[in-house]
Design a protein around this motif. Structure first.
Motif, PDB file in Angstrom:
ATOM      1  N   ASP A  46      71.602  45.488 -39.061  1.00 26.07           N
ATOM      2  CA  ASP A  46      72.460  45.363 -40.594  1.00 26.07           C
ATOM      3  C   ASP A  46      72.924  46.607 -41.026  1.00 26.07           C
ATOM      4  O   ASP A  46      72.309  47.454 -41.681  1.00 26.07           O
ATOM      5  CB  ASP A  46      71.411  44.812 -41.519  1.00 26.07           C
ATOM      6  N   ALA A  48      75.609  47.362 -43.075  1.00 23.80           N
ATOM      7  CA  ALA A  48      75.912  47.436 -44.529  1.00 23.80           C
ATOM      8  C   ALA A  48      74.446  48.060 -45.052  1.00 23.80           C
ATOM      9  O   ALA A  48      74.639  48.796 -46.065  1.00 23.80           O
ATOM     10  CB  ALA A  48      76.296  46.211 -45.173  1.00 23.80           C
ATOM     11  N   ALA A  49      73.345  47.463 -44.985  1.00 26.84           N
ATOM     12  CA  ALA A  49      72.111  47.750 -45.625  1.00 26.84           C
ATOM     13  C   ALA A  49      71.739  49.300 -45.421  1.00 26.84           C
ATOM     14  O   ALA A  49      71.217  49.737 -46.193  1.00 26.84           O
ATOM     15  CB  ALA A  49      71.108  46.816 -44.992  1.00 26.84           C
ATOM     16  N   GLU A  52      74.107  51.469 -47.191  1.00 29.69           N
ATOM     17  CA  GLU A  52      73.777  51.536 -48.341  1.00 29.69           C
ATOM     18  C   GLU A  52      72.429  52.598 -48.628  1.00 29.69           C
ATOM     19  O   GLU A  52      72.562  53.215 -49.991  1.00 29.69           O
ATOM     20  CB  GLU A  52      73.475  50.107 -49.116  1.00 29.69           C
ATOM     21  N   ALA A  53      71.480  52.379 -47.893  1.00 32.33           N
ATOM     22  CA  ALA A  53      70.499  53.224 -48.064  1.00 32.33           C
ATOM     23  C   ALA A  53      70.668  54.365 -48.039  1.00 32.33           C
ATOM     24  O   ALA A  53      70.033  55.588 -48.906  1.00 32.33           O
ATOM     25  CB  ALA A  53      69.321  52.690 -46.973  1.00 32.33           C
ATOM     26  N   ASP A 379      62.988  54.048 -49.862  1.00 38.12           N
ATOM     27  CA  ASP A 379      63.679  52.983 -49.727  1.00 38.12           C
ATOM     28  C   ASP A 379      64.496  53.028 -48.449  1.00 38.12           C
ATOM     29  O   ASP A 379      64.785  51.876 -47.625  1.00 38.12           O
ATOM     30  CB  ASP A 379      64.563  52.679 -50.704  1.00 38.12           C
ATOM     31  N   ALA A 383      64.716  50.351 -45.163  1.00 42.79           N
ATOM     32  CA  ALA A 383      65.911  49.748 -44.936  1.00 42.79           C
ATOM     33  C   ALA A 383      66.205  49.913 -43.454  1.00 42.79           C
ATOM     34  O   ALA A 383      66.456  49.138 -42.697  1.00 42.79           O
ATOM     35  CB  ALA A 383      66.963  50.024 -45.745  1.00 42.79           C
ATOM     36  N   SER A 386      64.051  48.210 -40.929  1.00 36.58           N
ATOM     37  CA  SER A 386      63.989  46.703 -41.337  1.00 36.58           C
ATOM     38  C   SER A 386      65.457  46.364 -40.830  1.00 36.58           C
ATOM     39  O   SER A 386      65.736  45.276 -41.105  1.00 36.58           O
ATOM     40  CB  SER A 386      63.704  46.185 -42.366  1.00 36.58           C
ATOM     41  N   ALA A 387      66.198  47.142 -39.958  1.00 34.60           N
ATOM     42  CA  ALA A 387      67.549  47.035 -39.908  1.00 34.60           C
ATOM     43  C   ALA A 387      67.724  45.826 -38.786  1.00 34.60           C
ATOM     44  O   ALA A 387      69.004  45.392 -38.559  1.00 34.60           O
ATOM     45  CB  ALA A 387      68.335  48.243 -39.607  1.00 34.60           C
ATOM     46  N   ARG A 389      68.107  42.540 -37.644  1.00 37.13           N
ATOM     47  CA  ARG A 389      68.373  41.232 -38.203  1.00 37.13           C
ATOM     48  C   ARG A 389      68.546  39.875 -37.192  1.00 37.13           C
ATOM     49  O   ARG A 389      69.385  40.577 -36.077  1.00 37.13           O
ATOM     50  CB  ARG A 389      69.275  41.323 -39.398  1.00 37.13           C
TER      51      ARG A 389
END
Length: 391
Positions: A46, A48-49, A52-53, A379, A383, A386-387, A389
């Motif tokens: 992921d 994008a996530a 963003e992090a 955070d 992220a 947990s990337a 997906r």
């Protein structure tokens, strides 16, 4: 005064209650291009996530951050946010070098455990056997207790700069010997009797470096280079010793000398001999991910010793710590092993999942010295881990 250098905990905790001032720079945040992002089968990263992090860390006030995420199912991603220099804003190199701080401890511990495997060192022997007359109460402090911070020895970094970060900065080019660092520790009362509690102390890993030298007859940094860096092909990593400058492409590193509301001071060039074998490693995100993948994958230690390295006991702050290795547990990503490193102007976060399928390393070119920054870093760890997906 206790200085928050050479990170003392395996956990990223919000330990400050101070507001964050506006960043001491007025340059727009820039993003390095995604270096690589591949997917295999039904999984993907992921991106994008993750981006963003990283952006949240620079939004919280950090000049810049670089990261590498490796996933056995979804590939590799390298990303960055921010700038490599506040004076002359420029893109960060995702493969750039940084001071890895206490991540060094896992390299030192691995080398000691290799010597244990070779029957040159006994984990439960007193350090007095190897370094006679050097350590107060050395007959009752074992090698294992140095590795898992249960020796009780005072950390010299608590008292080396009584004037705080200003004094640390003023003496940033000074050289220290391991003997001087141990003597600084010995001048102060131990935290507790050996084995009765756990408290993070950099003194423990300076002594382990001296142990490596005594047993091998070789400089500890050269021994670790021979045993770990060269065999694993970690060509961009080295132990800095008393070298002032970082050799190779790198971001500048910054600190708030007078609290998070003060202006940034460039603290890149410094003599880290005071960190010794507790924290002088200079490395890259790629090299650190490669090292920890090899370590947790059983390529550096016999299974029995890797198991002991991963066996955790709680330090007095509640954080789990093994033999030069820390652990973090979270419902979002399960159990991860690794280490955090803070060396003056760089903070490094380095973890590997328990099944060794994913490695994450990211480095920020300033300490996380505010609640907002610590929250953003915590955070980001969640992220990045947990990337992976399902598509």
């Amino acid at each position: 005064m206790r200085l928050p250098v050479l990170a003392a905990s395996a956990l990223i905790s919000v330990a400050l209650a101070v507001p964050l001032a506006a960043p001491a720079f007025a340059t727009p945040v820039t993003h390095a291009p995604v270096a690589s992002a591949t997917s295999h089968g039904p999984r993907s990263l992921d991106i994008a996530a993750m981006q963003e992090a990283l952006d949240a860390i620079t939004a919280a006030g950090a000049p810049g951050v670089i990261a590498e995420v490796r996933d056995a199912h979804a590939g590799v991603w390298n990303g960055s946010s921010g700038t490599a220099s506040l004076e002359r804003p420029q893109k960060l190199r995702v493969g750039g070098l940084f001071r890895a701080g206490s991540v060094t401890k896992t390299f030192t511990a691995t080398t000691v455990l290799q010597l244990v495997a070779e029957k040159k060192v006994s984990l439960d022997a007193p350090i007095e056997r190897y370094l006679p007359g050097l350590v107060p109460n050395g007959k009752k402090i074992t090698v294992r207790q140095l590795l898992n911070h249960r020796s009780g020895l005072a950390s010299y970094t608590d008292t080396l700069w009584p004037g705080g970060f200003g004094e640390m900065y003023a003496s940033r080019f000074k050289s220290w010997t391991p003997q001087q660092l141990v003597a600084e520790s010995a001048a102060h009362k131990p935290y507790f009797a050996p084995g009765t509690n756990g408290h993070y102390s950099n003194t423990n890993f300076v002594l382990l470096g001296m142990l490596i030298e005594k047993v091998t007859g070789n400089n500890a940094e050269r021994e670790m280079t021979k045993r770990i860096l060269k065999p694993l092909g970690l060509h961009h990593s080295y132990f800095s010793g008393d070298t002032i400058r970082i050799h190779g492409p790198h971001a500048r590193g910054y600190m708030h000398l007078d609290g998070p509301d003060s202006a940034y001071t460039d603290f890149t060039d410094t003599n880290l001999s005071w960190a010794s074998t507790a924290g002088t490693l200079v490395s890259t995100t790629h090299d650190l991910n490669s090292f920890f993948k090899a370590l947790i994958g059983g390529k550096l230690l016999p299974a029995r010793l890797l198991g002991q390295m991963k066996a955790m006991q709680s330090l007095d702050d509640g954080s789990p710590y093994g033999l030069g290795l820390s652990r973090k547990d979270d419902p979002a990503y399960g159990t991860v092993y690794g280490h955090i490193g803070a060396a003056t102007a760089f903070n490094t976060y380095r973890f590997t999942t328990a099944d060794n399928s994913q490695q994450v390393t990211f480095s920020v070119n300033t300490p996380a010295d505010s609640v907002k920054m610590r929250n953003a870093v915590n955070d980001a760890l969640t992220a990045l881990l947990s990337a992976d997906r399902r598509a």
